[in-house]
Write an enzyme that holds these catalytic residues in place. Structure first.
Site, PDB file in Angstrom:
ATOM      1  N   ASP A  17       0.768  10.591  -2.998  1.00 55.17           N
ATOM      2  CA  ASP A  17       0.062  10.917  -1.760  1.00 55.17           C
ATOM      3  C   ASP A  17       1.086  11.166  -0.643  1.00 55.17           C
ATOM      4  OD1 ASP A  17       1.043   8.416  -1.111  1.00 55.17           O
ATOM      5  OD2 ASP A  17      -0.896   7.401  -1.140  1.00 55.17           O
ATOM      6  N   ASP A  49       2.027   9.300   1.969  1.00 59.30           N
ATOM      7  CA  ASP A  49       2.936   8.168   2.188  1.00 59.30           C
ATOM      8  C   ASP A  49       3.992   8.096   1.089  1.00 59.30           C
ATOM      9  OD1 ASP A  49       2.192   7.115   4.581  1.00 59.30           O
ATOM     10  OD2 ASP A  49       0.664   5.791   3.757  1.00 59.30           O
ATOM     11  N   ASP A  99       3.757   6.705  -4.882  1.00 58.52           N
ATOM     12  CA  ASP A  99       2.396   7.231  -5.036  1.00 58.52           C
ATOM     13  C   ASP A  99       2.369   8.743  -4.872  1.00 58.52           C
ATOM     14  OD1 ASP A  99       1.549   4.669  -5.343  1.00 58.52           O
ATOM     15  OD2 ASP A  99       0.639   4.451  -3.367  1.00 58.52           O
ATOM     16  N   GLU A 159       7.489   1.917  -5.275  1.00 64.77           N
ATOM     17  CA  GLU A 159       6.863   1.673  -3.981  1.00 64.77           C
ATOM     18  C   GLU A 159       5.862   0.519  -4.088  1.00 64.77           C
ATOM     19  OE1 GLU A 159       3.418   3.819  -1.254  1.00 64.77           O
ATOM     20  OE2 GLU A 159       4.508   5.022  -2.713  1.00 64.77           O
TER      21      GLU A 159
END
Length: 340
Positions: free
Chosen positions: A192, A194, A190, A114
């Site tokens: 998280d 997103d 990541d 990403e």
């Protein structure tokens, strides 16, 4: 396909007990017997019962044959040089793909990373012999209801397909995997919300348009840590150390362990990663990419869960399923672990 003995016996486990008079060994290492009479005896004793059993258990025999054939095909692919596709004399592999040196798909890995900043760290952290990096910009298209003919209209999906060397296909198709360039294709995003969304979008792409890669066990999800605990040195016997935690639950377990060791709070500090781009290459290598220390989850659909899995993808990714998603969030919203 030419099947060799290694293709059959490479995945076989058996116990053989034989008492041999005057054993003759091959070479200095003595790891192989060369007694011809012992070979004939064992073949005579075990050959006929095994043949009889295979005739009585045809389905098991077919599975064994399939395994042997698949192993032979993998061996033949590994020694055959895979040429890059050419278009007007120029290689059409994506320009942003940082390829690896090896051409053996049994050890090759492609990380779909990403963002460009994380892609830069991953390039420095990788083992260039076997690990390739393809940075992805932004979020990949939700391809759940996209017709296969329209897929290549999206640049990211086009690049992924060309990089892995396999064309999109349906669940009932028998695609040509001879061009597959990597044995492991790992999604690296990541830790998280997103990152989880990007993970789901890529899993949707593979589930819907590359199902053979999922069923053959080529798709993986990398698990970067969310926290790092820096523990101070305690004399010469206990040097300073870094401990990584995948999530809050694991962090709580680490802190509990440190307290049982008699470590006071001022002897350690906790830092939280905002994303992969914030990690330096050494940290990314140790926690996420090095085979000895990383966590890599293989994506599998459990036996008997095909319909349930399809239903989940329809509910989460289908365009006309907003009402079902809303009802699901209202029912299950209190179980979500989110940062506020």
């Amino acid at each position: 396909v030419k099947v060799q003995s290694d293709d059959v016996f490479g995945r076989v486990a058996f116990v053989l007990s034989a008492r041999v008079l005057d054993p003759q060994f091959q070479g200095q290492t003595k790891d192989k017997l060369t007694n011809r009479d012992a070979l004939k005896l064992v073949a005579a004793v075990s050959g006929d019962p095994l043949e009889l059993w295979l005739n009585q258990n045809v389905e098991a025999g077919k599975k064994i044959a399939e395994l042997a054939i698949r192993q032979a095909q993998a061996r033949m692919r590994s020694v055959k040089k895979i040429e890059k596709k050419k278009g007007s004399g120029v290689a059409v592999l994506p320009g942003k793909l940082t390829d690896c040196e090896s051409e053996d798909i049994r050890e090759n890995e492609l990380f779909l990373v990403e963002g460009d900043s994380a892609g830069g760290s991953a390039k420095l952290a990788r083992d260039k012999a076997t690990q390739a990096i393809l940075p992805l910009r932004g979020k990949v298209l939700n391809s759940f209801e996209v017709h296969p003919d329209q897929l290549f209209g999206n640049a990211e999906i086009h690049d992924i397909s060309v990089a892995i060397g396999v064309d999109p296909h349906g669940a009932g198709d028998n695609p040509d995997l001879s061009g597959l360039r990597y044995g492991k294709i790992a999604i690296l995003s990541d830790a998280d919300v997103d990152g989880s969304h990007i993970q789901v979008l890529l899993l949707t792409l593979f589930y819907r348009h590359f199902p053979k890669l999922v069923s053959d066990g080529h798709i993986y999800v990398a698990q970067p840590p969310l926290f790092r605990v820096d523990v101070s040195a305690q004399g010469k016997s206990k040097p300073a150390r870094k401990i990584y935690a995948l999530d809050q639950a694991e962090l709580d377990g680490i802190l509990e362990r440190l307290q049982t060791e008699g470590m006071s709070e001022n002897k350690y500090s906790i830092s939280r990663f905002k994303g992969l781009g914030e990690m330096n290459p050494d940290q990314l290598k140790d926690t996420t990419m090095h085979p000895d220390t990383r966590r890599l989850l293989q994506v599998q659909i459990p036996d008997g869960a095909l319909e349930a899995t399809h239903g989940i993808f329809v509910k989460l990714m289908g365009k006309g399923e907003a009402a079902a998603r809303r009802a699901w969030m209202e029912a299950e919203g209190d179980t979500a672990q989110v940062d506020i």
